[in-house]
Design an enzyme around this catalytic site. Structure first.
Site, short mmCIF file in Angstrom:
data_model
loop_
_atom_site.label_atom_id
_atom_site.label_comp_id
_atom_site.label_asym_id
_atom_site.label_seq_id
_atom_site.Cartn_x
_atom_site.Cartn_y
_atom_site.Cartn_z
N PRO A 92 0.79 -1.23 0.00
CG PRO A 92 -0.16 -1.12 2.12
CD PRO A 92 0.56 -2.03 1.20
CG ASN A 93 -0.32 4.39 1.29
OD1 ASN A 93 -1.31 4.83 0.72
ND2 ASN A 93 -0.34 3.99 2.55
NE ARG A 118 3.54 7.36 2.27
CZ ARG A 118 3.84 6.17 2.73
NH1 ARG A 118 4.17 5.19 1.91
NH2 ARG A 118 3.80 5.93 4.02
CG ASN A 142 8.46 -1.99 -0.01
OD1 ASN A 142 7.92 -2.09 1.09
ND2 ASN A 142 9.07 -0.89 -0.41
CB ALA A 196 1.53 -0.08 6.07
CG HIS A 249 5.19 -2.49 10.20
ND1 HIS A 249 6.55 -2.72 10.25
CD2 HIS A 249 5.02 -1.49 9.31
CE1 HIS A 249 7.16 -1.87 9.44
NE2 HIS A 249 6.26 -1.12 8.86
CG ASP A 260 0.05 -17.53 7.75
OD1 ASP A 260 1.16 -17.60 8.32
OD2 ASP A 260 -1.04 -17.48 8.37
CD GLU A 263 10.99 -7.60 5.24
OE1 GLU A 263 10.49 -6.69 5.91
OE2 GLU A 263 11.40 -8.66 5.76
CG HIS A 307 11.35 -2.41 4.06
ND1 HIS A 307 9.97 -2.35 4.04
CD2 HIS A 307 11.67 -3.61 4.60
CE1 HIS A 307 9.48 -3.46 4.56
NE2 HIS A 307 10.50 -4.25 4.90
CG LEU A 308 11.52 2.75 -1.04
CD1 LEU A 308 10.22 3.51 -1.22
CD2 LEU A 308 12.45 2.95 -2.21
NE ARG A 355 10.40 5.69 8.94
CZ ARG A 355 9.46 5.51 8.02
NH1 ARG A 355 9.67 4.70 7.00
NH2 ARG A 355 8.31 6.16 8.11
NE ARG A 380 6.60 4.35 9.94
CZ ARG A 380 5.53 4.38 9.15
NH1 ARG A 380 5.28 3.36 8.35
NH2 ARG A 380 4.73 5.42 9.15
#
Length: 153
Positions: free
Chosen positions: A10-11, A18, A75, A78, A81, A88, A99, A101-102, A108, A112
């Site tokens: 998401p996002n 953003r 990625n 949100a 977490h 699963d 995995e 992440h930017l 953080r 997070r």
């Protein structure tokens, strides 16, 4: 040729607009184009899905299992977490995944810093902005090179 699926949560469709001071100025389309070009140059196929809906990502993971995908780069955003169901699904299909992440999620906010994926991922790359994605892809390609004794890309 390896089949690789890139999944974004998401996002991430808002990248570039953003909080650019935190997430950078690259759009998701920029990152995906870079990833697909690099994968193709190395003789691999990379497809992509971004969704704000958890069930779409679960469906994509399950479809990857049915399609014989070799690796997943994810990625979860949100969902990192919160999403036990996505974890699963990844465990159920047993496709090795990285995995990404930017930002460095360990630096953080406390909430997070917990990932439902890191302990079952083949690796985690975070904190390098858009390069986190390329580093994750490079790690997969390096792993392929080791397992099939080909030259590195």
């Amino acid at each position: 040729m390896a089949k690789i699926v890139l999944l974004n949560g998401p996002n991430l469709n808002l990248l570039g607009q953003r909080e650019p001071e935190l997430y950078g100025s690259h759009s998701l389309a920029d990152i995906v184009a870079l990833m697909q070009g690099f994968a193709s140059d190395c003789g691999h196929q990379l497809t992509h899905l971004q969704s704000n809906a958890e069930h779409d990502l679960v469906d994509a993971v399950q479809q990857a299992g049915a399609d014989g995908v070799d690796y997943i780069i994810i990625n979860p955003a949100a969902f990192t977490h919160t999403s036990i169901v996505l974890r699963d699904a990844l465990l159920a299909v047993a496709i090795p995944f990285v995995e990404v992440h930017l930002t460095n999620i360990q630096a953080r906010e406390d909430f997070r810093q917990q990932s439902y994926f890191s302990d079952v991922a083949m690796g985690v790359v975070s904190g390098f902005g858009a390069d986190s994605y390329l580093l994750g892809l490079q790690a997969i390609i390096n792993n392929l090179d080791i397992t099939d004794n080909s030259s590195s890309c």
